[in-house]
Enzyme design. Structure first.
Site, mmCIF file in Angstrom:
data_model
loop_
_atom_site.group_PDB
_atom_site.id
_atom_site.type_symbol
_atom_site.label_atom_id
_atom_site.label_comp_id
_atom_site.label_asym_id
_atom_site.label_seq_id
_atom_site.Cartn_x
_atom_site.Cartn_y
_atom_site.Cartn_z
ATOM 1 N N GLU A 173 -8.817 -5.061 -4.737
ATOM 2 C CA GLU A 173 -8.401 -3.986 -4.052
ATOM 3 C C GLU A 173 -9.467 -3.064 -3.437
ATOM 4 O O GLU A 173 -9.626 -2.894 -2.171
ATOM 5 C CB GLU A 173 -7.456 -3.114 -4.795
ATOM 6 C CG GLU A 173 -6.117 -3.884 -5.128
ATOM 7 C CD GLU A 173 -5.131 -4.074 -4.346
ATOM 8 O OE1 GLU A 173 -5.195 -3.280 -3.076
ATOM 9 O OE2 GLU A 173 -4.169 -4.447 -4.737
ATOM 10 N N SER A 182 0.886 -1.098 -0.066
ATOM 11 C CA SER A 182 0.088 0.003 0.109
ATOM 12 C C SER A 182 0.745 1.290 0.102
ATOM 13 O O SER A 182 1.724 1.291 -0.832
ATOM 14 C CB SER A 182 -0.903 -0.032 1.235
ATOM 15 O OG SER A 182 -1.856 1.001 1.095
ATOM 16 N N HIS A 227 -7.640 -5.323 -0.656
ATOM 17 C CA HIS A 227 -6.433 -4.662 -0.132
ATOM 18 C C HIS A 227 -6.062 -5.094 1.098
ATOM 19 O O HIS A 227 -7.031 -4.868 2.039
ATOM 20 C CB HIS A 227 -6.780 -2.999 -0.228
ATOM 21 C CG HIS A 227 -5.355 -2.244 -0.178
ATOM 22 N ND1 HIS A 227 -4.653 -2.101 -1.061
ATOM 23 C CD2 HIS A 227 -5.035 -1.645 1.050
ATOM 24 C CE1 HIS A 227 -3.542 -1.130 -0.612
ATOM 25 N NE2 HIS A 227 -3.896 -1.075 0.608
#
Length: 476
Positions: free
Chosen positions: A302, A182, A396
Site C-alpha cells: 500500500e 481507500s 494502493h
C-alpha cells in the site's frame, strides 16, 4: 425510465443502459449547506440523464500523485448524484446491485472518473450504481451547529435512494452490495458496521479502507486549522458564509504535504454516537452486522503510492525509522522482523511496510478473526501484482482497473501501465461479481486456517495468511 421524483432519459450502448447525474438528494448549498441531505424536489417532464453530474468542490492532488490519481471537475450545485448502468436484456428475477463509493482521502475524487465506468459490471449481470458525496470541508468538517459526517450521511441517502428506486432499473433492493476503496472503503466499513446496515445493504466489500475513526475533538483539528486560515469561527454559520471554492483553497493550503503515511492534517470519519457510535473495527469485533457477508483486503505494498513517486522512500533514514517506530509505539523487535523478511530493503520500505500493517492489515485481521469466531461470513484477499509504473509495485489503488475490468481506462493505465494482465482483471472482477450475486467470492472463507486469496496474476492462490510473524511482533 420512471422514478418516484420524475422521468429520466438515458442512453443505451451495446445492450447496456446508463443514466448519469441522477439526483438522490437536493443540492447541498444555500439553505441546505452543512445540513443533512434533503429530499430531491420532483421535476416535470423528462430529465436528461446522458451526461455526468456536477462533482464535489475540491482541489486536485498535486505533483506526481496528481498524475497517478487524476480527478474530474464538473461545475454545478447538484453534486449529490448517482450514475446507473444496467443490462437491457435481463429477464426473470431482479439482478444483484453493486453500489460504488469512490476513494480520495475524503477530499478528492468523483463518480465521473473513466475508471469507474460500470459497463463491465452490467455486462456481467449487475445493476451498478456509483455515488458522489460531499468531500473535505463540505462533507467532513466538525462545526458547531452542524451534524458530523455529512459525507457519510450523503452516502446513506444514496443507499436509501437505491432501496426506493433500483427496482425500476432491474435491480433487486434485497441484494445490494456496497463497496469502496481507500477512503471509500473506510466509509463502507463505517456504514456496514453501523446500526442501519441491514436497512440498506446485504453485503459489503472493503478495499484498503481504514477501520478506525476519530473522536470529534481529533477529527475537528483540521476544521480548526481551516477556520484559523480564514479568520473565522468553526461554526456552521461562519463556514456557510464562505464560498465553496474559497473553502477548498484554504483546505488545500492547510493539508499541503500531508499524507496517510506521513501524517499531517487530514479529514476523517468522527464518532457521532448515532451513525458511527464506535470505530468499525470495534463494532465488527463486538458482533455488529454479523449477518452481512464481508469481503475485505489490501494491496501488498500500500505504502508505495505515497512514498515512491514522491521520492520519500529514499529520504527515510535509519534515524527516521527509529523515531517513527517510537512515536507509533512499535518495538525494536518488530522492526528487526520486518527488516529480516525484506533482505536489502531500504529504510523507507521497511517503514512503509510497518505503517501499512499498523493502519490497515492489523485491524483487518482482528476483525476477520472476531467475525469468524462468531460465525459471520468473511473473506480476505490481498492484491499482490506489482505494477512496473514508476516503481509502484503492489501499491494502493493499483487494483482498481482490475476490479472494474477496465485496464484500458486512462486511470488504470496511469497506475498499472498499458500491458497489465487481462487474466488477473478477469479473476478479480469475476470474484467481486460472484460475491454480489451469491454472497461468496469463490475461495474458502476466513476461519481457523486464515485463508487469504492472493491476486498475483500468476496462480492467484488461496493460502494461509502471509507474514503473520510480523503482525505477532506488532501486537494484535
Amino acid at each position: 425510465m420512471e422514478t418516484s421524483t420524475g422521468a429520466l432519459r438515458g442512453e443505451t450502448i451495446d445492450g447496456i443502459a446508463r443514466f448519469l447525474g441522477v439526483p438522490y438528494a437536493s443540492p447541498p448549498f444555500g439553505e441546505h449547506r452543512f445540513r443533512l441531505p434533503a429530499p430531491v424536489e420532483p421535476w416535470e417532464g423528462v430529465r436528461d440523464a446522458t451526461a455526468f453530474g456536477p462533482t464535489a468542490p475540491q482541489v486536485p492532488y498535486a505533483g506526481a500523485l496528481g498524475e497517478l490519481l487524476p480527478t474530474v471537475a464538473i461545475p454545478g450545485e447538484g453534486i449529490l448524484n448517482v450514475n446507473i448502468w444496467a443490462p437491457t436484456d435481463a429477464a426473470g428475477a431482479p439482478l444483484p446491485v453493486m453500489v460504488w463509493m469512490h476513494g480520495g482521502s475524503l477530499k478528492h475524487g468523483s463518480n465521473a472518473l473513466p475508471g469507474y465506468d460500470g459497463t463491465t459490471f452490467a455486462r456481467d449481470g449487475v445493476v451498478f450504481v456509483s455515488v458522489n458525496y460531499r468531500l473535505g470541508t463540505e462533507g467532513f468538517s466538525v462545526l458547531d451547529g452542524a451534524p458530523l459526517n455529512l459525507g457519510l450521511h450523503d452516502q446513506l441517502a444514496a443507499l436509501r435512494w437505491v432501496q426506493r428506486e433500483i427496482a425500476a432499473f432491474g435491480g433487486d433492493p434485497a441484494r445490494v452490495t456496497v463497496f469502496g476503496q481507500s477512503a471509500g472503503g473506510a466509509t463502507v466499513a463505517a456504514l456496514a458496521a453501523s446500526p442501519i446496515a441491514n436497512e440498506v445493504m446485504q453485503r459489503a466489500i472493503v478495499m484498503s479502507g481504514p477501520l478506525e475513526v476519530k473522536t470529534p475533538a481529533d477529527a475537528g483539528r483540521i476544521t480548526a486549522l481551516i477556520a484559523r486560515e480564514l479568520g473565522i469561527a468553526a461554526t456552521r454559520d461562519a463556514f456557510a458564509a464562505v464560498a465553496p471554492e474559497r473553502l477548498a483553497a484554504a483546505q488545500a493550503k492547510v493539508i499541503a504535504g500531508s499524507s496517510p503515511l506521513g501524517g499531517g492534517p487530514a479529514f476523517t470519519i468522527a464518532i457521532d454516537g448515532d451513525l458511527v457510535p464506535t470505530s468499525p473495527a470495534d463494532a465488527f469485533a463486538a458482533g455488529a452486522s454479523s449477518n452481512v457477508p464481508l469481503l475485505i483486503g489490501t494491496t501488498t505494498e500500500e505504502y508505495r503510492l505515497w512514498l515512491v513517486p514522491s521520492g520519500a522512500v529514499d529520504r527515510i533514514t535509519r534515524l527516521h525509522l527509529a523515531i517513527g517506530r517510537r512515536a507509533a509505539k512499535i518495538s525494536a523487535a518488530a522492526v528487526r522482523r520486518y527488516r529480516a523478511n525484506r533482505p536489502g530493503a531500504k529504510h523507507g520500505e521497511v517503514f512503509g511496510a510497518i505503517l501499512t500493517d499498523v493502519l490497515l492489515r492489523r485491524s483487518e485481521y482482528r476483525v476477520a478473526d472476531a467475525r469468524a469466531a462468531a460465525g459471520a461470513p468473511t473473506w480476505v484477499y490481498e492484491f499482490a501484482w506489482r505494477s512496473p509504473v514508476r516503481g509502484l509495485g503492489a501499491a494502493h489503488a493499483v487494483e482498481l482497473g482490475f476490479v472494474f475490468d477496465g485496464l484500458a481506462a486512462p486511470d488504470s493505465v496511469a497506475l498499472a501501465g498499458a500491458s497489465a494482465p487481462q487474466v488477473l482483471a478477469s479473476a478479480i472482477h469475476d470474484a467481486w461479481v460472484a460475491f454480489a450475486a451469491s454472497g461468496e467470492p469463490g475461495w474458502p472463507g476466513w476461519g481457523a486456517g486464515r485463508t487469504v486469496r492472493i491476486f498475483d496474476g500468476i496462480d492467484d492462490p488461496a493460502v494461509p495468511a502471509p507474514r503473520l510473524d510480523e503482525l505477532a511482533e506488532l501486537g494484535r
